[in-house]
Design a protein around this motif. Structure first.
Motif, PDB file in Angstrom:
ATOM      1  N   GLY A  79      -2.398  -2.448 -19.129  1.00  0.00           N
ATOM      2  CA  GLY A  79      -2.386  -1.749 -17.811  1.00  0.00           C
ATOM      3  C   GLY A  79      -1.414  -0.306 -18.068  1.00  0.00           C
ATOM      4  N   TYR A 108      -2.075   2.976 -15.311  1.00  0.00           N
ATOM      5  CA  TYR A 108      -0.895   3.122 -14.370  1.00  0.00           C
ATOM      6  C   TYR A 108      -0.144   4.655 -14.631  1.00  0.00           C
ATOM      7  N   SER A 165      -2.385   6.878 -12.797  1.00  0.00           N
ATOM      8  CA  SER A 165      -2.121   6.774 -11.227  1.00  0.00           C
ATOM      9  C   SER A 165      -0.885   7.549 -11.174  1.00  0.00           C
ATOM     10  N   LYS A 223      -2.835  -6.537 -13.832  1.00  0.00           N
ATOM     11  CA  LYS A 223      -2.923  -6.801 -12.576  1.00  0.00           C
ATOM     12  C   LYS A 223      -1.406  -7.094 -11.866  1.00  0.00           C
ATOM     13  N   GLY A 233       1.387  -5.990 -13.278  1.00  0.00           N
ATOM     14  CA  GLY A 233       1.948  -4.898 -13.369  1.00  0.00           C
ATOM     15  C   GLY A 233       3.710  -5.057 -13.510  1.00  0.00           C
ATOM     16  N   ARG A 274      -1.702   0.756  -7.709  1.00  0.00           N
ATOM     17  CA  ARG A 274      -2.845  -0.100  -7.927  1.00  0.00           C
ATOM     18  C   ARG A 274      -3.776   0.145  -6.889  1.00  0.00           C
TER      19      ARG A 274
END
Length: 289
Positions: free
Chosen positions: A113, A117, A120, A151, A153, A187
């Protein structure tokens, strides 16, 4: 390892993940698959191979594939792609999507991830520019255990120290003992999903930006061609593709061309070459899609 067992495992991995193993990589199979064998109460790779032949347990094949998949990742890896995204790619896409104010990004092979991220966080940092826009991200990986981690994180001190500026660590993570958990807000625009790049990509929809970095290097040339051509079908006419620094489309697919002056960034051939003047490129904005 017996040649027949190696052949079975190599064929399985090629079919399931695109990973190509030559006979000089026996050590890799042994180091990564013995823990899988022990997980299923087996003492050797020969037992593991036989269990696969006999289809003894449906959990074995996914476990083998996940164990052999390389999941190296870090936050803001190489940094250049994120700078390009902020400075060049998203502003150009925004010029052609004023009517929808919607952009879709796909992080293929997202591992645990860090890449989605990072995107983001970049969007949050540039909220004044992108705040009114709906930027959706799909993050996929072949390995279910990686998607589960993404997921959740939660990252170790070592993982957050790799590429993540201290200011962003403090701003977007909460410390929990010796671990760090991402802020739930990161997320909100990401959908994590298990998906195999060798499968039909149609259900994923269309994308404006595709990150597929450091994936093709593990495939043979026919598989690279297959994956690139499948991705091309899922991209907007003026969309862009990111590949890793050691990867290229040259001699592999005629669907993409490098975008001049931008390392690792590719556009669909017709857009980059100007074969269709009405199609927007990164160098010349045009009408909407």
């Amino acid at each position: 390892m017996k040649p027949d067992d190696f052949s079975l495992l190599a064929t399985l991995l090629k079919d399931q993940s695109g990973l190509v193993l030559t006979t000089d990589k026996v050590y890799l199979l042994e180091s990564r698959l013995m823990p899988v064998a022990r997980q299923f109460s087996m003492k050797s790779l020969e037992e593991l191979a036989q269990a696969i032949r006999l289809k003894k347990d449906s959990r074995i094949v996914p476990a083998v594939v996940e164990a052999m998949t390389t999941n190296e990742s870090l936050f803001f890896r190489d940094m250049k792609p994120f700078d390009q995204l902020k400075r060049l790619v998203l502003p150009k896409l925004m010029e052609t999507r004023q009517s929808t104010k919607r952009i879709r990004i796909w992080s293929a092979a997202c591992s645990s991830g860090q890449e989605p991220y990072s995107i983001s966080m970049m969007l949050r940092e540039e909220k004044a520019t992108f705040g009114a826009w709906k930027v959706e991200m799909l993050a996929t990986d072949l390995a279910q255990n990686m998607i589960d981690r993404a997921k959740e994180g939660v990252y170790s001190q070592f993982e957050v120290q790799r590429g993540l500026p201290i200011t962003m660590l403090v701003k977007y993570f909460k410390q929990e003992g010796d671990k760090w958990r991402v802020d739930p807000s990161l997320r909100e625009n990401i959908q994590f999903r298990t998906y195999n790049l060798l499968h039909d990509l149609t259900p994923l929809g269309q994308f404006d930006v595709v990150f597929c970095r450091n994936v093709l290097i593990y495939f043979d040339q026919p598989t690279k061609t297959k994956v690139l051509e499948a991705i091309a079908k899922r991209m907007a006419p003026d969309g862009v593709l990111y590949l890793g620094g050691a990867e290229t489309v040259l001699g592999i697919s005629d669907k993409f061309q490098p975008i001049p002056g931008e390392r690792g960034l590719y556009g669909l051939t017709q857009a980059v070459s100007g074969a269709k003047p009405a199609t927007p490129t990164l160098n010349a904005a045009a009408g909407g899609r």
